[in-house]
Design a protein around this motif. Structure first.
Motif, PDB file in Angstrom:
ATOM      1  N   ARG A   1      37.403  74.297 -81.692  1.00 47.70           N
ATOM      2  CA  ARG A   1      36.143  75.027 -81.500  1.00 47.70           C
ATOM      3  C   ARG A   1      36.410  76.495 -81.184  1.00 47.70           C
ATOM      4  NH1 ARG A   1      32.251  70.955 -77.954  1.00 47.70           N
ATOM      5  NH2 ARG A   1      32.601  69.111 -79.238  1.00 47.70           N
TER       6      ARG A   1
ATOM      7  N   PHE B   1      41.865  65.967 -81.203  1.00 45.20           N
ATOM      8  CA  PHE B   1      41.782  67.425 -81.104  1.00 45.20           C
ATOM      9  C   PHE B   1      42.743  67.899 -80.026  1.00 45.20           C
ATOM     10  CE2 PHE B   1      39.312  67.805 -77.144  1.00 45.20           C
ATOM     11  CZ  PHE B   1      38.793  66.517 -77.030  1.00 45.20           C
TER      12      PHE B   1
ATOM     13  N   GLU C   1      29.513  73.850 -76.687  1.00 48.17           N
ATOM     14  CA  GLU C   1      30.399  74.027 -75.535  1.00 48.17           C
ATOM     15  C   GLU C   1      31.818  74.246 -76.038  1.00 48.17           C
ATOM     16  OE1 GLU C   1      30.476  70.629 -72.834  1.00 48.17           O
ATOM     17  OE2 GLU C   1      32.565  71.126 -72.387  1.00 48.17           O
ATOM     18  N   ILE C   2      32.476  75.268 -75.498  1.00 52.07           N
ATOM     19  CA  ILE C   2      33.889  75.404 -75.865  1.00 52.07           C
ATOM     20  C   ILE C   2      34.829  75.124 -74.698  1.00 52.07           C
ATOM     21  CG2 ILE C   2      33.566  76.949 -77.835  1.00 52.07           C
ATOM     22  CD1 ILE C   2      34.616  79.206 -75.944  1.00 52.07           C
ATOM     23  N   TRP C   3      34.347  75.317 -73.488  1.00 54.54           N
ATOM     24  CA  TRP C   3      35.299  75.197 -72.373  1.00 54.54           C
ATOM     25  C   TRP C   3      34.572  74.598 -71.182  1.00 54.54           C
ATOM     26  CZ3 TRP C   3      38.912  79.943 -70.961  1.00 54.54           C
ATOM     27  CH2 TRP C   3      40.028  79.475 -70.230  1.00 54.54           C
TER      28      TRP C   3
ATOM     29  N   MET D   1      43.318  69.931 -76.648  1.00 54.15           N
ATOM     30  CA  MET D   1      42.577  70.481 -75.517  1.00 54.15           C
ATOM     31  C   MET D   1      43.484  71.421 -74.736  1.00 54.15           C
ATOM     32  SD  MET D   1      40.482  68.653 -72.435  1.00 54.15           S
ATOM     33  CE  MET D   1      39.386  67.621 -73.360  1.00 54.15           C
TER      34      MET D   1
ATOM     35  N   ASP E   1      33.605  59.648 -79.594  1.00 56.34           N
ATOM     36  CA  ASP E   1      32.867  60.522 -80.517  1.00 56.34           C
ATOM     37  C   ASP E   1      32.974  60.034 -81.955  1.00 56.34           C
ATOM     38  OD1 ASP E   1      32.216  62.123 -78.391  1.00 56.34           O
ATOM     39  OD2 ASP E   1      33.915  63.484 -78.659  1.00 56.34           O
TER      40      ASP E   1
ATOM     41  N   TYR F   1      31.727  69.685 -85.257  1.00 57.94           N
ATOM     42  CA  TYR F   1      32.474  70.160 -84.077  1.00 57.94           C
ATOM     43  C   TYR F   1      32.990  69.056 -83.158  1.00 57.94           C
ATOM     44  CZ  TYR F   1      27.913  69.732 -81.752  1.00 57.94           C
ATOM     45  OH  TYR F   1      26.719  69.268 -81.258  1.00 57.94           O
ATOM     46  N   HIS F   2      32.831  67.788 -83.556  1.00 59.91           N
ATOM     47  CA  HIS F   2      33.503  66.720 -82.805  1.00 59.91           C
ATOM     48  C   HIS F   2      34.592  66.119 -83.690  1.00 59.91           C
ATOM     49  CE1 HIS F   2      29.952  66.648 -80.098  1.00 59.91           C
ATOM     50  NE2 HIS F   2      30.867  66.299 -79.221  1.00 59.91           N
ATOM     51  N   HIS F   3      35.757  65.945 -83.101  1.00 61.65           N
ATOM     52  CA  HIS F   3      36.867  65.319 -83.822  1.00 61.65           C
ATOM     53  C   HIS F   3      37.298  64.061 -83.110  1.00 61.65           C
ATOM     54  CE1 HIS F   3      37.086  68.868 -86.198  1.00 61.65           C
ATOM     55  NE2 HIS F   3      37.233  69.617 -85.127  1.00 61.65           N
TER      56      HIS F   3
ATOM     57  N   GLY G   1      39.238  72.350 -69.571  1.00 62.43           N
ATOM     58  CA  GLY G   1      39.553  71.876 -70.911  1.00 62.43           C
ATOM     59  C   GLY G   1      38.788  72.664 -71.956  1.00 62.43           C
ATOM     60  N   MET G   2      39.544  73.212 -72.907  1.00 59.59           N
ATOM     61  CA  MET G   2      38.901  74.001 -73.966  1.00 59.59           C
ATOM     62  C   MET G   2      39.361  73.443 -75.306  1.00 59.59           C
ATOM     63  SD  MET G   2      38.673  78.056 -74.654  1.00 59.59           S
ATOM     64  CE  MET G   2      40.315  78.459 -74.105  1.00 59.59           C
ATOM     65  N   GLY G   3      38.383  73.133 -76.161  1.00 62.37           N
ATOM     66  CA  GLY G   3      38.720  72.582 -77.469  1.00 62.37           C
ATOM     67  C   GLY G   3      39.308  73.664 -78.365  1.00 62.37           C
TER      68      GLY G   3
ATOM     69  N   ARG H   1      39.338  60.850 -78.841  1.00 61.14           N
ATOM     70  CA  ARG H   1      38.109  60.345 -78.209  1.00 61.14           C
ATOM     71  C   ARG H   1      37.459  59.317 -79.111  1.00 61.14           C
ATOM     72  NH1 ARG H   1      35.294  65.007 -74.445  1.00 61.14           N
ATOM     73  NH2 ARG H   1      37.070  65.059 -73.015  1.00 61.14           N
TER      74      ARG H   1
ATOM     75  N   HIS I   1      34.673  58.264 -73.452  1.00 68.07           N
ATOM     76  CA  HIS I   1      34.492  59.317 -74.454  1.00 68.07           C
ATOM     77  C   HIS I   1      34.711  58.726 -75.832  1.00 68.07           C
ATOM     78  CE1 HIS I   1      34.151  62.706 -71.810  1.00 68.07           C
ATOM     79  NE2 HIS I   1      35.233  62.343 -71.145  1.00 68.07           N
TER      80      HIS I   1
HETATM   81  P1  ATP Z   1      30.468  67.762 -76.050  1.00 72.89           P
HETATM   82  O1  ATP Z   1      29.290  67.670 -75.152  1.00 72.89           O
HETATM   83  O2  ATP Z   1      30.413  68.861 -77.028  1.00 72.89           O
HETATM   84  O3  ATP Z   1      30.832  66.439 -76.636  1.00 72.89           O
HETATM   85  P2  ATP Z   1      32.141  67.276 -73.810  1.00 72.89           P
HETATM   86  O4  ATP Z   1      31.241  67.522 -72.687  1.00 72.89           O
HETATM   87  O5  ATP Z   1      32.368  65.886 -74.233  1.00 72.89           O
HETATM   88  O6  ATP Z   1      31.687  68.136 -75.087  1.00 72.89           O
HETATM   89  P3  ATP Z   1      34.494  67.870 -72.269  1.00 72.89           P
HETATM   90  O7  ATP Z   1      34.732  66.454 -71.959  1.00 72.89           O
HETATM   91  O8  ATP Z   1      34.036  68.749 -71.197  1.00 72.89           O
HETATM   92  O9  ATP Z   1      33.533  67.987 -73.538  1.00 72.89           O
HETATM   93  O10 ATP Z   1      35.824  68.442 -72.926  1.00 72.89           O
HETATM   94  C1  ATP Z   1      36.263  69.800 -72.783  1.00 72.89           C
HETATM   95  C2  ATP Z   1      36.307  70.523 -74.109  1.00 72.89           C
HETATM   96  O11 ATP Z   1      36.952  69.787 -75.110  1.00 72.89           O
HETATM   97  C3  ATP Z   1      34.935  70.783 -74.687  1.00 72.89           C
HETATM   98  O12 ATP Z   1      34.417  71.962 -74.136  1.00 72.89           O
HETATM   99  C4  ATP Z   1      35.231  70.969 -76.159  1.00 72.89           C
HETATM  100  O13 ATP Z   1      35.637  72.280 -76.440  1.00 72.89           O
HETATM  101  C5  ATP Z   1      36.372  70.062 -76.378  1.00 72.89           C
HETATM  102  N1  ATP Z   1      35.952  68.786 -76.978  1.00 72.89           N
HETATM  103  C6  ATP Z   1      35.383  67.737 -76.368  1.00 72.89           C
HETATM  104  N2  ATP Z   1      35.192  66.713 -77.218  1.00 72.89           N
HETATM  105  C7  ATP Z   1      35.650  67.133 -78.405  1.00 72.89           C
HETATM  106  C8  ATP Z   1      35.760  66.528 -79.668  1.00 72.89           C
HETATM  107  N3  ATP Z   1      35.354  65.282 -79.887  1.00 72.89           N
HETATM  108  N4  ATP Z   1      36.301  67.237 -80.674  1.00 72.89           N
HETATM  109  C9  ATP Z   1      36.735  68.495 -80.481  1.00 72.89           C
HETATM  110  N5  ATP Z   1      36.663  69.120 -79.306  1.00 72.89           N
HETATM  111  C10 ATP Z   1      36.133  68.465 -78.270  1.00 72.89           C
END
Ligand code: ATP
Ligand code: MG
Length: 850
Positions: A220, A68, A187-189, A70, A54, A63-65, A215-217, A47, A52
Motif C-alpha cells: 500500500r 504482504f 489505511e496504510i499504517w 508489513m 482477507d 488493496y488486500h493481499h 505495522g505498515m503495509g 491473512r 485476520h
Molecule cells: P484494513 O482495515 O485495511 O483491512 P487492518 O486494520 O486489517 O487494515 P492492521 O491489522 O492494522 O490492518 O495492519 C497494519 C497494516 O498492514 C495496515 O495499515 C495495512 O497497511 C497493512 N495490511 C493489513 N492487511 C493487509 C492485507 N490484507 N494486504 C495488504 N496489506 C495489509
C-alpha cells in the motif's frame, strides 16, 4: 530484525504470521527479555485464517493481499506514543514526501463501559502535525487493538491516505471516507499503543512495560509513492501480471472478471510460494490445508476466467524469484521445490475440478428430471466441501444450463460446519495464578531431575475436559518443539506426586501439562523426567542428524529437511528429493549411519553460540526456522546442525539404526521412517522368531533357502503332472460323450455335464468340431471349484442356417445365474449356480434343434 517465517510453530492460537508483532509475542507477554528494546523489520504476513482473514476480498479489491510485507517498529518498554507518532510522521512526510493534505489519523474515542476515556494523548500529539479535521475518532473495533481474548492490548492510531482525484476530493471530504471501505481512502499504517493487559474475566489492568507495535503495509505504501490507485498497478505486481498476460493471452485492464482472476493468481502465487519455501507444504490438514485452499482458489479463477485447463501458476515462479529473491533468499534456494510442488498440486486439483464438473452434471440432470429449477443447497455444499468446488463456479455452470442454486441452503450448511469446527477448537484459558516472578529456565540438556518451584499455573478447558498447565522456575522437561516430542514424568514433593503428562513449548514458555493441581503449590518439587523414554527420544534425535548427513552423502546436497518427528518409538524424516530412494541407496545410508554409531562419536555442543560463528562451523540451518543472534549447535563429528533438541551423549548410545520405510508424501518430498536401540532389538527378535517358525514348518531344515527352492520346484513338477492327468481325463470324457451322442432332427448332438475347467472343455469342443465337421451341436456344462460354465459349439453348416451359439448361451446362462456370449459357432457362459447346469444344457439343445 529479519522477517520470521510465514508460519508459526509454537503458538497454538495461530497458524500463520499475520502481523509483525507475532515474532515478538514472547517478549510482549513477558516470557522473554528483548535483546534490544527498539526493533524494526519487514515481516512476511499471511491473512488467510482466524482473526485476520482477507482471503475472500483478495482480487476483488485492490488493496488486500493474502501475503504482504508489513513494515514495523517496536518499543519494548522504551519510547511510547510521542515518539511513535512523530517518527511515523517524519518518515512518511519528510522522508517519503507523501503530501500531508492527503493524510488522516484516527484516535480511539474511548469506551464508557470499559471505563476508558478518549486517547487525548495521541490526539494532542497528532495536532502538532495535522489540522483538527484530519484527526478522526474511531471506535473499539478500529481503534482498540487486542492480541486475543486475554493478554496485552491498547488503543491504536491509524494513518490513512486519500488518493482520489482533486475533483472527487472537492466533492466529498476525505474524512468522511476514512474506515468506510473506500478503495481510494485506505489505511496504510497502524500505530498500536499497548498499555493494558486483558484478564480472563474481561477486566483491564495496566501493563508494566508498555509496548509500541506499528505495522505498515509495504504494497500500500508503494502504491501511494508511485501515485497508483491499485496495489496491482505498482512494480511489485506488474512484472507478474505481464508474464501471466503473455501466458494466458489475456490483457490486464480490459475485462473486470479477467482482471480479478489475474489479481487472484498473482497474489496467491506469492502466498503459496513463500509458504512452501518456508517449509509448509500443501496438505489436507491444518496450515497445509489452508495453503492448499489458496492454491485451489487461484487455479479455479484461472480455469474459469483465464481459460487455463492445465497447471500454469508455477510458471510464474521464476519471475517472482527475480523480483523478490534479493530480499528473501529462501525463495531462490527453494525455487525448484516450489515449482515442482505447485505444478503437482495444480494438476491434481484440475483433475478434481473435472470430476466435480461431471458430478455436478449428474446433479443438474437429476434436478431437471425432477422438474426443479434450483440445485439443492446441500448438494452445492458437498461439491464445495469434498471437491473444493466453490459456490460461484457451481452457480456459473448451473446458470449456463438455466438453473439456479439454493444459496440459502448452502449458507446454512456452511454455518453448521463452521459451528462444528469452532466447538471442536474452543479452548478456555483461565488466568495464570502467579506465585512468583522468577523466570523459567530449561536445565534439561544436562539434567533429568531438578529441584523446582512452581512460578505460575492455570486451568485449561478444551472439549469439556480440564487440564492444568504449570510453569516451573527450573525445568528438566523438554517442551515439544522442532519435531521432538515433549517429556513426561512426575513432580514430587514431600507430600504428593503429580504426573506430568506432556510438556509443550508456547511462545517461549515450557508448559507442563499435569493431571491435577498440587495441594501445596508453594512447596519445593523434584521435577523428574521419565528417563528411559527421554533416552530413547535422544537416540532418535541424534539418529535424525546422522541420517540427514548420510542422505546428503548418498543422494546429493539438494537433500533438505522438510519435516521431522522424533518420538520415543522412532523417527520420521521428510526431505526434498525428486525420485524414489532405491533399496541399494537405503542400504548404503543405513550402513553409513551404523558405522557412525559404532564409531561412538561424542556429542559436542555449542550453547549460546554467536550465529555467525555457527555458520563458520558449517552448521546446517533449517529453512523456515527463526534463529536469534545466539544459537545452539549440535555436532557429532562431521554432522553439524543448528538444533535445540535433546541428544545422546555419544552415537554409540543409539545401538543400531534400521530404516523401516521410504515413501513419497508430496511432490518432491520423501519420507523415511527409522528405529534405533531397543526398537531395533525388538524388530530383530521378531524377525528371528519368524525365521525359526518358518524353519519349524519345514522340519527344521538346515538350509532353509534350498529347502524352499526344492519345494517350489517339486510343486511345479506336480502341477505339470496334474495338468497331464487332466488332459488324459478330458480325452476319456470326450470318448464317453461321443459314445453317448444322439441324432436329433438330422443333427448330431453331443451333450453332457462334466467335472472340469472351462479351459479343457473348450479344447474338447474344438476337437469335436474338427472330428465331426457336419451337422454337429456340442453343448457341455462343466463345473470346477464350485463355478458352473456352459460351452456351446456348432458346425459351420448349422451356423449358415442361422443358428447362433452366442444367443443360446445368453438365454440359458440365466439358469446358472450368469451370462456370457461369443460367436455364432462358439460361445461360453459362466455363472454362480451349478445346480442349474443340467437344465441349461437341455435348454440349449431345445433352443438349437428342438
Ligand atoms: P484494513 O482495515 O485495511 O483491512 P487492518 O486494520 O486489517 O487494515 P492492521 O491489522 O492494522 O490492518 O495492519 C497494519 C497494516 O498492514 C495496515 O495499515 C495495512 O497497511 C497493512 N495490511 C493489513 N492487511 C493487509 C492485507 N490484507 N494486504 C495488504 N496489506 C495489509
Ligand atoms: Mg484487515
Amino acid at each position: 530484525m529479519p522477517s520470521a517465517p510465514i508460519f508459526i510453530k509454537n503458538d497454538p492460537t495461530l497458524m500463520f504470521t499475520n502481523a509483525g508483532m507475532n515474532q515478538f509475542k514472547d517478549i510482549i507477554l513477558g516470557n522473554a527479555t528483548p535483546k534490544c528494546r527498539r526493533q524494526a523489520d519487514s515481516q512476511k504476513c499471511l491473512r488467510v485464517s482466524g482473526k485476520h482473514n482477507d482471503l475472500e476480498e483478495v482480487g476483488h479489491d485492490t488493496y488486500h493481499h493474502t501475503m504482504f510485507e508489513m513494515l514495523g517498529n517496536w518499543s519494548f518498554g522504551d519510547y511510547f506514543k510521542k515518539e511513535a507518532i512523530s517518527w511515523a510522521w517524519e518518515y512518511i512526510v519528510d522522508v517519503l514526501k507523501i503530501d500531508p493534505k492527503d493524510l488522516y489519523a484516527t484516535v480511539f474515542e474511548g469506551s464508557p463501559e470499559e471505563g476508558l476515556s478518549r486517547d487525548d494523548e495521541a490526539a494532542s500529539i497528532w495536532e502538532q502535525f495535522l489540522p483538527k479535521d484530519h484527526i478522526i475518532n474511531g471506535n473499539k473495533h478500529d481503534n482498540f487493538w487486542e492480541m486475543g481474548d486475554t493478554g496485552p492490548c491498547g488503543p491504536c492510531s491509524e494513518i490513512h491516505v486519500d488518493s482520489r482525484s482533486e475533483e472527487e476530493k472537492a466533492k466529498v471530504p476525505g474524512r468522511e471516507l476514512v474506515n468506510k471501505d473506500h478503495p481510494q481512502v485506505i489505511e496504510i499504517w497502524n500505530l498500536v499503543f499497548m498499555q493494558y493487559n486483558r484478564k480472563a474475566d474481561g477486566s483491564l489492568e495496566g501493563l508494566p512495560a508498555k509496548v509500541i507495535d506499528t505495522g505498515m503495509g509495504f504494497e500500500r505504501l508503494v502504491r501511494t509513492l508511485q501515485g497508483k490507485t491499485s496495489n496491482y498497478d505498482t512494480d511489485v505486481f506488474q512484472p507478474l501480471i505481464k508474464v501471466l498476460g503473455d501466458l494466458s493471452g489475456c490483457k490486464y485492464g480490459e475485462d473486470e472478471k479477467k482482471d480479478i482472476a489475474m489479481r487472484v493468481v498473482v497474489d496467491h502465487l506469492r502466498a503459496i510460494a513463500f509458504a512452501i519455501a518456508d517449509g509448509q507444504l500443501p496438505s489436507n490438514a491444518k496450515a497445509g490445508y489452508v495453503i492448499r485452499r489458496i492454491l485451489r482458489r487461484a487455479v479455479r479463477y484461472g480455469y474459469t476466467f483465464l481459460g487455463q485447463k492445465e497447471a500454469f501458476i508455477y510458471k510464474l515462479v521464476p519471475t517472482l524469484v527475480d523480483e523478490m529473491g534479493e530480499a528473501f533468499p529462501e525463495i531462490v534456494a527453494q525455487q525448484k521445490l516450489v515449482m515442482k510442488v505447485m505444478q503437482e498440486e495444480e494438476s491434481s486439483f484440475l483433475r478434481t475440478l473435472e470430476n466435480g464438473i461431471k458430478l455436478l452434471q449428474g446433479v443438474i440432470d437429476e434436478t431437471k428430471a425432477a422438474g426443479k429449477s434450483e440445485i439443492a443447497g446441500d448438494k452445492a455444499f458437498t461439491l464445495f466441501d469434498t471437491f473444493g468446488f466453490p459456490l460461484d463456479l457451481t452457480e456459473l455452470i448451473c446458470r449456463e444450463q438455466g438453473l439456479a442454486v439454493d444459496e440459502k441452503g448452502f449458507d446454512v450448511c456452511m454455518q453448521e460446519q463452521k459451528n462444528r469446527a469452532r466447538n471442536a477448537a474452543e479452548v478456555k484459558l483461565g488466568d495464570w495464578v502467579v506465585l512468583s516472578e522468577a523466570e523459567s529456565e530449561f536445565v534439561g540438556y544436562d539434567n533429568t531431575e531438578y529441584p523446582a518451584h512452581i512460578v505460575k499455573y492455570r486451568e485449561v478447558q478444551q472439549k469439556k475436559r480440564t487440564a492444568y498447565e504449570v510453569i516451573l522456575d527450573k525445568t528438566p522437561f523438554y517442551g515439544e518443539m522442532g519435531g521432538e516430542v515433549g517429556d513426561s514424568g512426575v513432580l514430587v514433593s514431600e507430600n504428593e506426586e503429580i504426573k506430568v503428562l506432556d510438556t509443550k513449548k508456547e511462545n517461549g514458555l515450557s508448559i507442563h501439562i499435569v493431571d491435577k493441581l498440587p495441594e501445596q503449590p508453594e512447596a519445593e518439587f523434584m521435577a523428574c523426567v521419565d528417563v528411559e523414554r527421554r533416552r530413547a527420544i535422544e537416540a532418535n534425535h541424534t539418529c535424525t542428524h546422522l541420517l540427514d548427513e548420510a542422505l546428503r552423502e548418498v543422494l546429493g546436497t539438494h537433500v533438505e529437511q522438510k519435516g521431522s518427528l522424533v518420538t520415543a518409538d522412532g523417527l520420521r524424516f521428510d526431505f526434498s528429493h525428486f525420485e524414489k530412494v532405491t533399496p541399494e541407496q537405503l542400504r548404503e545410508v543405513e550402513h553409513i549411519v551404523n558405522a557412525k554409531i559404532r564409531e561412538d562419536i561424542p556429542l559436542k555442543e555449542y550453547r549460546d553460540y554467536p550465529i555467525e560463528k555457527a555458520k563458520e562451523l558449517g552448521a546446517i540451518a533449517l529453512f523456515g526456522e527463526k534463529y536469534g543472534d545466539k544459537v545452539r549447535v549440535v555436532q557429532f563429528g562431521t554432522s553439524v546442525e543448528f538444533c535445540g533438541g535433546c541428544h545422546a551423549q555419544s552415537t554409540g548410545r543409539l545401538g543400531m539404526v534400521r530404516l523401516t520405510s521410504e515413501s513419497s508424501i508430496a511432490a518432491g518430498v520423501r519420507r523415511i521412517e527409522a528405529i534405533t536401540g531397543k526398537a531395533v532389538e525388538e524388530t530383530l527378535d521378531k524377525m528371528q522368531d519368524f525365521m525359526s517358525d518358518l524353519r519349524g514348518l519345514l522340519n527344521n531344515a538346515p538350509d532353509l533357502m534350498a529347502t524352499i527352492q526344492k519345494a517350489i520346484a517339486e510343486n511345479k513338477e506336480l502341477q505339470a503332472q496334474v495338468d497331464e492327468f487332466k488332459a488324459q481325463k478330458a480325452q476319456q470324457l470326450k470318448q464317453v460323450l461321443i459314445e453317448k451322442a444322439r441324432e436329433v432332427n438330422g443333427v448330431k448332438v453331443i451333450s453332457g455335464v462334466l467335472p472340469m475347467e472351462a479351459q479343457h472343455v473348450k479344447d474338447i469342443a474344438f476337437q469335436l468340431r474338427g472330428q465331426f465337421p457336419e451337422r454337429l451341436l456340442v453343448v457341455i456344462g462343466s463345473e470346477a471349484a464350485g463355478k458352473p460354465a456352459l460351452t456351446v459349439s456348432l458346425s459351420d453348416d448349422l451356423v449358415a442356417e442361422g443358428k447362433n451359439a452366442g444367443q443360446y448361451v445368453r438365454e440359458a446362462g440365466k439358469l446358472i445365474q450368469g451370462g456370457g456370449g461369443g460367436q455364432p459357432h462358439f460361445a461360453t457362459a459362466g455363472g454362480k449356480n451349478p445346480e442349474g447346469l443340467k437344465s441349461a444344457v437341455d435348454k440349449i439343445v431345445e433352443l438349437a434343434i428342438g
